[in-house]
Write an enzyme that holds these catalytic residues in place. Sequence first.
Site, PDB file in Angstrom:
ATOM      1  N   ASP A 116       0.858  -1.180   0.000  1.00 51.40           N
ATOM      2  CA  ASP A 116       0.000   0.000   0.000  1.00 51.40           C
ATOM      3  C   ASP A 116       0.904   1.243   0.000  1.00 51.40           C
ATOM      4  O   ASP A 116       2.118   1.155   0.123  1.00 51.40           O
ATOM      5  CB  ASP A 116      -0.966  -0.024   1.199  1.00 51.40           C
ATOM      6  CG  ASP A 116      -2.206   0.827   0.922  1.00 51.40           C
ATOM      7  OD1 ASP A 116      -2.148   1.692   0.007  1.00 51.40           O
ATOM      8  OD2 ASP A 116      -3.231   0.652   1.600  1.00 51.40           O
TER       9      ASP A 116
HETATM   10  C1  NOJ Z   1      -4.130   3.802   0.099  1.00 52.20           C
HETATM   11  C2  NOJ Z   1      -5.277   2.862   0.242  1.00 52.20           C
HETATM   12  O1  NOJ Z   1      -5.188   2.194   1.479  1.00 52.20           O
HETATM   13  C3  NOJ Z   1      -5.405   1.830  -0.864  1.00 52.20           C
HETATM   14  O2  NOJ Z   1      -6.644   1.206  -0.733  1.00 52.20           O
HETATM   15  C4  NOJ Z   1      -5.261   2.463  -2.201  1.00 52.20           C
HETATM   16  O3  NOJ Z   1      -5.395   1.486  -3.219  1.00 52.20           O
HETATM   17  C5  NOJ Z   1      -3.921   3.166  -2.287  1.00 52.20           C
HETATM   18  N1  NOJ Z   1      -3.853   4.182  -1.270  1.00 52.20           N
HETATM   19  C6  NOJ Z   1      -3.666   3.798  -3.644  1.00 52.20           C
HETATM   20  O4  NOJ Z   1      -4.440   4.903  -3.827  1.00 52.20           O
END
Ligand code: NOJ
Length: 764
Positions: free
Chosen positions: A289
């Site tokens: 993430d």
């Molecule tokens: C943080 C989020 O937790 C995740 O769900 C997302 O795909 C990513 N950012 C990318 O934007």
Amino acid sequence: MIKKILIVAGIISTHFLHAQTRDAKSDSYRMKVYVDALMKKMTLDEKIGQLNLLNPGGGVATGAVVSSNVETKIKAGNVGGLFGVIGVDKIRRAQELAVNGSRLHIPLIFGSDVIHGYKTTFPIPLGLSCSWDTVMIERSARIAGTEASADGLSWVFSPMVDIARDPRWGRIAEGAGEDTYLGSKVAAAMVRGYQGNDLSAKNTVMACVKHYALYGAAEAGRDYNTTDMSRIKMYEYYLPPYKAAVDAGAGSVMSSFNEVDGIPASANKFLMTDVLRKQWDFKGFVVTDYTAINEMIEHGMGDLKTVSALALNAGIDMDMVGEGFLTTLKKSLTEKKVTLQQIETACRRILEAKYKLGLFDDPYRYCDSSRARKEVLSIDKRQSAREFAEHSFVLLKNNNQTLPLKKSGTIALIGPLANNKNNMLGTWAVSGDAQLSITVLDGIKNIIGSDVNILYAKGANISDDTSLAKKANVFGEKVDIDNRSPQELINEAVITANNADVIVAVIGEASEMSGESASRSDIGLPTSQKELLKALSKTGKPLVLVIMSGRPLTLPWESEIATSILQVWFPGHEAGNAIADVLFGNYNPSGKTTISFPRNVGQIPIYYNHKNTGRPLKGDVWQKFRSDYLDVANSPLYPFGFGLSYTTFSYEDVRVSTNNPKGNQSITATAKVTNTGKYAGEEVVQLYISDPVASVTRSVKDLRGFKKIMLQRGESKDVTFTITTEDLKFYNTGLHHVWEPGEFIIQIGTNSQDVKSVKLNWTK
Ligand code: NOJ
């Protein structure tokens, strides 16, 4: 003759199967040869470059960092993929930089958060799950994938399959609710929808299962917080949806922000290698993430070089935004903290993903602007958005059959969300244009004839709290505070209500009051709206609440004063049209909540498949020395699986094919379901199983099947479920998935509380 045909068919199908396996084998052989040859030409820096995923900014950044010097890095072969670039022309230009500007011309992979639709926005995932219609959910992912791929994307950060039992957690809006069985079915359906049968087809995209693992179990419902649970609970309740998505062929997995067993997921070898690779045989790649590797510094795992090496060692392949891999892995290699083989394995997995997507064949495969013009925001997608929204609504209460509304008389439409475009899409609609939303006021006007008089008043701000408003408005104005005073707004609403036959109050949360980094410790309606409801209820008019929210709100008082309650979550672009369809009976609501509604925050976590304890409360009346509360019942306000219809259903004659099954034989359980009301309607028939005695304590019941059926007025259907020993299995202390002979209680019903049961004795 028939026998002959069957034999021939048998031969043909086996033959066909063999041919398919051969094809799959030769496909993967071809891929290996291709990637081997390419990797031979790559320098170490280029290999590490593939592990780097950047966000050039301009879209929505979900962390503090956005990437810099992206163009230079792409040309230097330091980037494997980009996300947050929206629009087919922009993507083509970025792809040209990689293909024409870098030494080995390796195409980039382009990802995005396509969570509930792409530009055409569907209901939030929690809402979609309330349809219990996995065919429809698969279709929603198919449409989103088609639209996203027409606009240049080949990779979506979805499905989000985190089981969540704590509605304080804002991201409960993004998943399929509290149940593992349903969550697993939804996870697989979404992967099938995005990826179709052929990842290299122009209209399919690669799925990314997230957030692996246990992200939904954050302590106190506070986002990014610690999770800690037993292995039995993990295997039984939290891991299966990720596995279901992997089994359905998901091409990638995203590691979560939280720690598990004291090790952040992105450095967690148990999760990334032992479970994902060894136990589940996952062949795709794992991306972290957003800056999750860097965040391990704050977790207390060491400096950037150390945590990057930990991540690679654990089994992470791609680093989202943080550039820890890019800037430190070479040094770690010389220091023997990582191996060349680890870097190459990760690089290979990313190149293989690009290969599977057909990007080496044609890097511009998804960059056809004529397709984008035709398919993005097309009318048929809006029609589907309307259908999906209607199916996601849950009717929680309907006294005196106030709904459906008559298409005559005067309706007072009141509330801060009644004539509001900014909040219809809900969280994580990064590519959806809120201004294309249909308001509830417009939706009603679109379908009523001249016999209905509609009056409108705002009545209240979503919240009068300016500090909350500021937090909810980071992506644009969601909470707008009116120039008029709260009392003036209420006065206008009361006058409007007094001139009407029925009040429809559209109330709830602003869209950014749930979602990422949007946890709440009080999940009730904001005070401004409670005050409005108090005033409206005093008019004595029938009061219909249409509630928008990204989580179940605590509604004990509201459920008393309201005549009817329709929970609509955040319905997406077609919000107003879909709500109007349901309010006026053009569609008979069929959703069932996939998350328990707590009576108050103190009951959380509250979920239907809890354990019995040694001192269970029988019934819902307080008793001393029982597991209960002094100040609230144990039961939820609305249980998992609950939802009304404009018609009624009866369940009779629940029976099993045998009460004494043996060994691995499969049996059937059947209920006769009858539509006893005045309308045709759909019902989600639910099967639960209890295992009262086992070598480890079991939950009081678990969902093991569901079927959504349509019944005309007066019609009856026998609904049959097949039960096998797979449905009896659980994880024992050795973490073996086993079933143990003995008594089982088979229950069929309309929600998790309201069931009819039959006992049976299943022997080995
Ligand atoms: C943080 C989020 O937790 C995740 O769900 C997302 O795909 C990513 N950012 C990318 O934007």
